[in-house]
Design an enzyme around this catalytic site. Structure first.
Site, PDB file in Angstrom:
ATOM      1  N   GLY A  60     -17.355  -2.126  -6.039  1.00  0.00           N
ATOM      2  CA  GLY A  60     -17.902  -2.494  -7.470  1.00  0.00           C
ATOM      3  C   GLY A  60     -16.913  -3.454  -7.975  1.00  0.00           C
ATOM      4  O   GLY A  60     -17.081  -4.593  -8.364  1.00  0.00           O
ATOM      5  N   ARG A  88      -6.812   4.833  -0.059  1.00  0.00           N
ATOM      6  CA  ARG A  88      -6.693   4.934  -1.451  1.00  0.00           C
ATOM      7  C   ARG A  88      -5.584   5.680  -2.055  1.00  0.00           C
ATOM      8  O   ARG A  88      -4.889   5.455  -2.982  1.00  0.00           O
ATOM      9  CB  ARG A  88      -7.998   5.458  -2.156  1.00  0.00           C
ATOM     10  CG  ARG A  88      -9.168   4.136  -1.935  1.00  0.00           C
ATOM     11  CD  ARG A  88     -10.271   4.798  -2.721  1.00  0.00           C
ATOM     12  NE  ARG A  88     -11.374   3.418  -3.220  1.00  0.00           N
ATOM     13  CZ  ARG A  88     -12.278   3.495  -3.531  1.00  0.00           C
ATOM     14  NH1 ARG A  88     -12.944   4.419  -4.038  1.00  0.00           N
ATOM     15  NH2 ARG A  88     -13.050   2.145  -3.842  1.00  0.00           N
ATOM     16  N   LYS A 125     -24.521   2.104  -2.859  1.00  0.00           N
ATOM     17  CA  LYS A 125     -24.630   2.116  -4.398  1.00  0.00           C
ATOM     18  C   LYS A 125     -25.604   0.925  -4.874  1.00  0.00           C
ATOM     19  O   LYS A 125     -24.973  -0.320  -5.239  1.00  0.00           O
ATOM     20  CB  LYS A 125     -23.238   1.975  -4.800  1.00  0.00           C
ATOM     21  CG  LYS A 125     -22.305   3.229  -4.681  1.00  0.00           C
ATOM     22  CD  LYS A 125     -21.049   3.063  -5.287  1.00  0.00           C
ATOM     23  CE  LYS A 125     -20.377   4.389  -4.844  1.00  0.00           C
ATOM     24  NZ  LYS A 125     -18.953   4.197  -5.443  1.00  0.00           N
ATOM     25  N   GLY A 134     -14.174   1.789  -0.453  1.00  0.00           N
ATOM     26  CA  GLY A 134     -13.630   2.796   0.009  1.00  0.00           C
ATOM     27  C   GLY A 134     -14.251   3.056   1.313  1.00  0.00           C
ATOM     28  O   GLY A 134     -13.493   3.153   2.467  1.00  0.00           O
TER      29      GLY A 134
HETATM   30  P1  ADP Z   1     -18.177   0.965  -0.483  1.00  0.00           P
HETATM   31  O1  ADP Z   1     -17.547   2.344  -0.486  1.00  0.00           O
HETATM   32  O2  ADP Z   1     -17.427   0.391   0.633  1.00  0.00           O
HETATM   33  O3  ADP Z   1     -18.371   0.242  -1.714  1.00  0.00           O
HETATM   34  P2  ADP Z   1     -20.745   2.023  -0.762  1.00  0.00           P
HETATM   35  O4  ADP Z   1     -20.397   3.435  -1.451  1.00  0.00           O
HETATM   36  O5  ADP Z   1     -21.697   1.200  -1.666  1.00  0.00           O
HETATM   37  O6  ADP Z   1     -19.594   1.148  -0.028  1.00  0.00           O
HETATM   38  O7  ADP Z   1     -21.684   2.475   0.507  1.00  0.00           O
HETATM   39  C1  ADP Z   1     -21.487   3.003   1.436  1.00  0.00           C
HETATM   40  C2  ADP Z   1     -22.449   4.107   2.095  1.00  0.00           C
HETATM   41  O8  ADP Z   1     -23.535   3.511   2.458  1.00  0.00           O
HETATM   42  C3  ADP Z   1     -22.113   4.971   3.377  1.00  0.00           C
HETATM   43  O9  ADP Z   1     -22.001   6.172   3.148  1.00  0.00           O
HETATM   44  C4  ADP Z   1     -23.150   4.555   4.387  1.00  0.00           C
HETATM   45  O10 ADP Z   1     -23.710   5.654   5.093  1.00  0.00           O
HETATM   46  C5  ADP Z   1     -24.375   4.137   3.419  1.00  0.00           C
HETATM   47  N1  ADP Z   1     -25.543   3.373   4.103  1.00  0.00           N
HETATM   48  C6  ADP Z   1     -25.437   2.264   4.498  1.00  0.00           C
HETATM   49  N2  ADP Z   1     -26.487   1.805   5.068  1.00  0.00           N
HETATM   50  C7  ADP Z   1     -27.561   2.691   4.610  1.00  0.00           C
HETATM   51  C8  ADP Z   1     -28.807   3.102   5.099  1.00  0.00           C
HETATM   52  N3  ADP Z   1     -29.483   2.029   5.685  1.00  0.00           N
HETATM   53  N4  ADP Z   1     -29.183   3.952   4.777  1.00  0.00           N
HETATM   54  C9  ADP Z   1     -28.628   4.915   3.986  1.00  0.00           C
HETATM   55  N5  ADP Z   1     -27.183   5.069   3.841  1.00  0.00           N
HETATM   56  C10 ADP Z   1     -26.632   3.924   3.986  1.00  0.00           C
HETATM   57  C1  3PG Z   2     -15.567   3.337  -5.836  1.00  0.00           C
HETATM   58  O1  3PG Z   2     -15.767   4.025  -4.928  1.00  0.00           O
HETATM   59  O2  3PG Z   2     -16.221   2.205  -5.893  1.00  0.00           O
HETATM   60  C2  3PG Z   2     -14.969   3.589  -7.051  1.00  0.00           C
HETATM   61  O3  3PG Z   2     -14.145   5.017  -6.665  1.00  0.00           O
HETATM   62  C3  3PG Z   2     -15.558   3.775  -8.358  1.00  0.00           C
HETATM   63  O4  3PG Z   2     -16.644   4.828  -8.147  1.00  0.00           O
HETATM   64  P1  3PG Z   2     -18.097   4.758  -8.821  1.00  0.00           P
HETATM   65  O5  3PG Z   2     -18.947   3.579  -8.308  1.00  0.00           O
HETATM   66  O6  3PG Z   2     -18.577   6.228  -8.582  1.00  0.00           O
HETATM   67  O7  3PG Z   2     -17.621   4.377 -10.365  1.00  0.00           O
HETATM   68 MG    MG Z   3     -18.470   4.300  -1.348  1.00  0.00          MG
END
Ligand code: ADP
Ligand code: 3PG
Ligand code: MG
Length: 404
Positions: A382, A45, A206, A359
């Protein structure tokens, strides 16, 4: 299909304006994954924002002010979310000194005095309560330190916050950076005339902010594949006892509604049939694969199991477009990374247009050694889901337009 993308591609970019001698505030998304020692796990990023920052330097902008969030602090200082952890890497990548600004209001005179080639990195903008509230007072204060606003934070462009949205009220010239434009072009290719069937793979942690998007995405997709912590909430909705797993209890009803909406739209849904469980995430002693119905008392589901991997791999196989956001497990920990890495390879092996976003998911794809094998790696998680929904993202909404 998605005229929202057409609309967004009509915003002015950096090349449509002159930044010479201007104070330029660039909203970037440096929300990068970090380990417990604050090492940056993946600086994609930061690298993705370099073309915009370098363009401003090379075109003699004076005072380049970088604004970003990191993590989800609650409107107040928390050391682990300080942008100080990012400063060194940014300096190394830019090959330039970056001045860290702890309190931009106190340093206002310094930042806004026009001095060629100075790059400032402001402390985490989410340390201010007003950021997430889109507070006009914070927007105005940010507007006061610049002449030009550049939004290049695609990953945060689905947020209506002071630095991504409100600030546009207080700056005359506001344009998109190169990353924003690049992302829009790539999604235009995938979504304007999509090659169906389209499979959406969601996972990650998330849950609350993503689960609510799924119902409105249904008309756009053919298959929905759910893994990671996200799937725990769905499995709980099927009345499986997920024990100590990460589940957002408040969204179990939403999960039920998503499943009902999928049925109405004839979208096929795939959920884990087996999961990897552990007695502890930090100090795992007892790790097992069990059917999703049989999570042991006190255990946590932390990855998809081998049967699920086979199921998901077969489900995506005949898709022509595959969009993936959210890891299948706690991929940062070796023992729980297998499902995510193997799914990355399975998606990469498909003869389809493959987009990965987020990310952490982008980091996982890189670690799986598959980054060259995806059609496009988006910096937005998101944000890319909201794009898929058909929304005009707030980060684009109030930028100057080419046609006006
Ligand atoms: P992205 O950054 O790709 O949008 P998210 O931030 O939504 O993805 O989710 C990533 C996080 O989800 C990682 O830190 C991972 O460890 C966590 N994760 C995935 N599966 C599980 C699980 N079963 N229990 C707890 N955490 C999890
Ligand atoms: C992301 O990692 O998806 C963006 O940086 C937005 O973060 P946020 O879901 O905490 O708003
Ligand atoms: Mg993330």
């Amino acid at each position: 299909m998605t005229s929202n993308i057409n609309y967004m591609s009509g915003v002015k970019g950096l090349k449509d304006i002159d930044v010479t001698g201007k104070r330029v505030l660039i909203r970037v998304d440096f929300n990068v994954p970090m380990d417990d020692q604050f090492n940056i796990a993946d600086d994609r990023r930061i690298r993705a924002a370099l073309p915009t920052i370098n363009y401003c330097i090379d075109h003699n902008a004076c005072s380049i002010i970088l604004v970003t969030h990191l993590g989800r602090p609650k409107g107040t200082y928390e050391e682990r979310f300080s942008l100080r952890h990012i400063q060194k890497r940014l300096e190394r990548l830019l090959q330039k000194r970056v001045e860290f600004i702890e309190d931009f209001e106190a340093s206002k005179a310094e930042i806004s005095s026009c001095s060629l080639e100075r790059v400032f990195l402001l402390e985490n903008i989410r340390f201010y309560e007003g950021e997430k509230k889109n507070d006009p007072d914070l927007s105005r204060k940010l507007g006061e330190i610049c002449d030009v606003y550049v939004n290049d934070a695609f990953g945060t462009s689905h947020r209506k916050h002071a630095s991504t949205y409100g600030i546009t009220e207080f700056v005359q010239t506001k344009v998109a950076g190169f990353l924003m434009m690049k992302e829009i072009e790539a999604f235009m290719k995938a979504l304007e005339q999509p090659m169906r069937p389209i499979a959406l793979v969601v996972g990650g942690a998330k849950i609350s902010s993503k689960i609510t998007l799924l119902s409105s995405i249904m008309p756009k997709i053919d298959k929905l594949i759910i893994g990671g912590a996200m799937s725990n909430t769905f499995l709980q909705a099927l009345e499986y006892d997920m024990q100590a797993s990460m589940v957002e209890e408040g969204f179990v009803e939403t999960a039920k509604k998503v499943l009902e909406d999928a049925r109405l739209h004839k979208v096929k849904v795939y959920l884990p049939v087996d999961v990897v469980i552990t007695d502890s995430v930090e100090h795992p002693i007892d790790v097992k694969v069990v059917p999703a119905q049989d999570v042991l008392e006190g255990f946590k589901a932390v990855d998809i199991g081998p049967a699920t991997l086979k199921l998901f791999s077969e489900a995506i196989h005949l898709s022509n477009t595959i969009i993936w956001n959210g890891p299948m497990g706690i991929y940062e920990i070796n023992t729980f990374s297998r499902g995510t890495y193997k799914l990355a390879s399975a998606i990469a092996d498909c003869y389809a247009y493959t987009i990965v976003g987020g990310g952490d998911t982008a980091d996982a794809v890189e670690k799986a050694g598959e980054k060259e094998n995806f059609s496009f790696i988006s910096t937005g998680g998101g944000a890319s889901l909201e794009l898929l929904e058909g929304k005009i993202l707030p980060g684009f909404e109030r930028l100057d337009r080419i046609d006006s």
